[in-house]
Enzyme design. Structure first.
Site, PDB file in Angstrom:
ATOM      1  CG  HIS A   1      12.701   6.627  -8.318  1.00  0.00           C
ATOM      2  ND1 HIS A   1      13.126   7.898  -8.563  1.00  0.00           N
ATOM      3  CD2 HIS A   1      12.196   6.642  -7.060  1.00  0.00           C
ATOM      4  CE1 HIS A   1      12.902   8.655  -7.506  1.00  0.00           C
ATOM      5  NE2 HIS A   1      12.330   7.925  -6.574  1.00  0.00           N
TER       6      HIS A   1
HETATM    7  C1  UD1 Z   1      11.955   5.362  -1.888  1.00  0.00           C
HETATM    8  C2  UD1 Z   1      11.092   6.535  -1.397  1.00  0.00           C
HETATM    9  C3  UD1 Z   1      11.085   7.629  -2.458  1.00  0.00           C
HETATM   10  C4  UD1 Z   1      12.478   8.026  -2.858  1.00  0.00           C
HETATM   11  C5  UD1 Z   1      13.232   6.784  -3.299  1.00  0.00           C
HETATM   12  C6  UD1 Z   1      14.646   7.087  -3.680  1.00  0.00           C
HETATM   13  C7  UD1 Z   1       9.182   5.935   0.019  1.00  0.00           C
HETATM   14  C8  UD1 Z   1       7.712   5.871   0.048  1.00  0.00           C
HETATM   15  N1  UD1 Z   1       9.713   6.130  -1.199  1.00  0.00           N
HETATM   16  O1  UD1 Z   1      11.328   4.833  -3.042  1.00  0.00           O
HETATM   17  O2  UD1 Z   1      10.419   8.762  -1.930  1.00  0.00           O
HETATM   18  O3  UD1 Z   1      12.423   8.945  -3.919  1.00  0.00           O
HETATM   19  O4  UD1 Z   1      13.238   5.861  -2.215  1.00  0.00           O
HETATM   20  O5  UD1 Z   1      15.285   5.958  -4.149  1.00  0.00           O
HETATM   21  O6  UD1 Z   1       9.825   5.861   1.035  1.00  0.00           O
HETATM   22  N2  UD1 Z   1      15.136  -2.103  -3.799  1.00  0.00           N
HETATM   23  C9  UD1 Z   1      16.308  -2.776  -3.993  1.00  0.00           C
HETATM   24  N3  UD1 Z   1      17.408  -2.394  -3.274  1.00  0.00           N
HETATM   25  C10 UD1 Z   1      17.380  -1.380  -2.378  1.00  0.00           C
HETATM   26  C11 UD1 Z   1      16.165  -0.697  -2.174  1.00  0.00           C
HETATM   27  C12 UD1 Z   1      15.064  -1.067  -2.893  1.00  0.00           C
HETATM   28  O7  UD1 Z   1      16.394  -3.694  -4.788  1.00  0.00           O
HETATM   29  O8  UD1 Z   1      18.423  -1.078  -1.766  1.00  0.00           O
HETATM   30  C13 UD1 Z   1      13.947  -2.478  -4.587  1.00  0.00           C
HETATM   31  C14 UD1 Z   1      13.013  -3.357  -3.810  1.00  0.00           C
HETATM   32  O9  UD1 Z   1      12.535  -4.328  -4.633  1.00  0.00           O
HETATM   33  C15 UD1 Z   1      11.886  -2.451  -3.411  1.00  0.00           C
HETATM   34  C16 UD1 Z   1      11.898  -1.402  -4.525  1.00  0.00           C
HETATM   35  O10 UD1 Z   1      13.260  -1.311  -4.946  1.00  0.00           O
HETATM   36  O11 UD1 Z   1      10.692  -3.129  -3.330  1.00  0.00           O
HETATM   37  C17 UD1 Z   1      11.449  -0.065  -4.054  1.00  0.00           C
HETATM   38  O12 UD1 Z   1      12.126   0.333  -2.842  1.00  0.00           O
HETATM   39  P1  UD1 Z   1      11.361   1.212  -1.738  1.00  0.00           P
HETATM   40  O13 UD1 Z   1      12.284   1.546  -0.624  1.00  0.00           O
HETATM   41  O14 UD1 Z   1      10.063   0.546  -1.395  1.00  0.00           O
HETATM   42  O15 UD1 Z   1      10.939   2.509  -2.498  1.00  0.00           O
HETATM   43  P2  UD1 Z   1      11.703   3.394  -3.580  1.00  0.00           P
HETATM   44  O16 UD1 Z   1      11.007   3.229  -4.883  1.00  0.00           O
HETATM   45  O17 UD1 Z   1      13.177   3.179  -3.543  1.00  0.00           O
END
Ligand code: UD1
Length: 359
Positions: A208
């Site tokens: 991821h």
């Molecule tokens: C975040 C953390 C990362 C961790 C990961 C675990 C930061 C910088 N990154 O990354 O260190 O390893 O979490 O999962 O804080 N999304 C959904 N549903 C959700 C959450 C996210 O659909 O419940 C999608 C959204 O489109 C979002 C993307 O996933 O834009 C990424 O989510 P985000 O919280 O920005 O970062 P992660 O890649 O999950």
């Protein structure tokens, strides 16, 4: 005199398994505790399921920040939490790991004048292109209690000139959750539903990180390697929402490469413990495989958890699809080697944290 009031801040999936044991351990000291969920992760599968399985209390407050750029997420957590801190006036804010919610909570607490404890302090990859590295460095600058998982983290902090009185090597709190829940971890139903027989070898994959998944061509090449590997033995790949978005509608046709939605903690742990090999770019999974003695290939150029390489079962293989293919073959051709759990990864890190914070 009133007992100390702790305010814990969690936001994203890897925070939940770290906070759960600390809340439990502190509850034995009769302190007051509240839990704030920033809402960085909001999908049922990324958040609610974990609260249930880890037996975390319902959050007292959900800031509902959701997705956005790093700046947007951090800023929204800060604005929301500032209000909460003024209202609740906690004695200590506890933050976990290295996600955007962690640094945002630490920063606003310092501005409001509330002392901060950082669980999982001191880890460094020395790769500033990763947002988590910046989050770790800033959080550690701010925190009053630096609660570290291993001696290498202490050394990193000392090398940065941190006052040793702030550093407490307490061990790895993720392992507290793992050891408590391992007896309940069960991947059998998932294996059966995917048509895998009892004891059949398989590869478990999670990817991821932006560096692996944000470029669709690179992601497609990694998936091609997994498709090829799956002609030898089945591959199970629970897909993170970020990865799912980048994969889009690209078809994955190999019948034994099983893409699933993100799994809950108990099911994923149940699969991990029986996997022949884990391929990942997660931080926490490098640690869990080390503890479980399961071979792990990390698709990154660096790690903030070098102890999983020196003591454990982890190998850093970089991001090249060709190297991934070669490394998987090497592991499958070799005997499984055990590795050892690092010192203080013993299921009692949260007791040590509670002892430090409650005095
Ligand atoms: C975040 C953390 C990362 C961790 C990961 C675990 C930061 C910088 N990154 O990354 O260190 O390893 O979490 O999962 O804080 N999304 C959904 N549903 C959700 C959450 C996210 O659909 O419940 C999608 C959204 O489109 C979002 C993307 O996933 O834009 C990424 O989510 P985000 O919280 O920005 O970062 P992660 O890649 O999950």
């Amino acid at each position: 005199m009133q007992s100390k009031q702790f305010l814990h801040v969690v936001g994203a999936r890897p925070n939940f398994m770290k906070a759960a044991p600390v809340l439990r351990a502190l509850s034995r000291y009769g302190v007051r505790q509240s839990l704030v969920h920033t809402g960085q992760h909001y999908d049922a599968r990324m958040s609610d399921a974990f609260f249930r399985e880890l037996e975390l209390p319902e959050p007292d407050i959900n800031l509902g920040v959701g997705s956005g750029s790093h700046t947007e997420q951090t800023a929204q957590v800060m604005v929301g939490l500032e209000r909460v801190l003024h209202e609740h006036r906690p004695d200590i804010v506890v933050v976990y790991g290295d996600v955007n919610s962690t640094v945002a909570a630490a920063l606003v607490s310092a501005q409001v004048g509330v002392p901060v404890a950082h669980v999982e302090a001191g880890l460094r990859s020395r790769d500033r292109s990763m947002p988590e590295e910046i989050n770790r460095m800033i959080t550690d600058r701010i925190a009053d209690w630096l609660l570290t998982p291993s001696a290498d983290a202490d050394e990193n902090l000392r090398a940065e000139g941190v006052d040793p009185a702030r550093i407490h090597c307490v061990g790895n709190v993720m392992i507290d959750t793992l050891t408590r829940l391992l007896p309940r971890a069960d991947g059998a139903a998932r294996l059966t539903s995917l048509g895998l027989g009892d004891g059949e070898p398989f590869v478990l994959v999670t990817l991821h990180r932006p560096s692996n998944v944000d470029d669709s061509t690179h992601l497609r090449q990694l998936v091609s390697v997994l498709e090829e590997v799956s002609s030898g033995l089945p591959v199970i790949f629970p897909v993170h929402p970020r990865t799912r978005q980048r994969l889009g509608t690209q078809a994955v046709t190999a019948p034994r490469l099983h893409l699933t939605p993100p799994l809950g903690y108990l099911e994923f742990l149940g699969l991990q413990r029986h996997a022949t090999l884990v391929v990942t770019d997660s931080g926490g999974i490098q640690e869990e495989t080390t503890f479980l003695g399961v071979p792990c290939l990390t698709v990154r150029d660096n790690t903030e958890r070098p102890i999983t390489v020196t003591h454990g079962t982890n190998r850093l293989i970089g991001r090249s699809p060709q190297r991934l293919q070669l490394a998987i073959q090497q592991v499958l051709d070799s005997d499984r080697s055990g590795g050892t759990a690092p010192p203080l990864w013993d299921g009692h890190a949260s007791d040590r944290i509670a002892a430090v914070l409650s005095t």
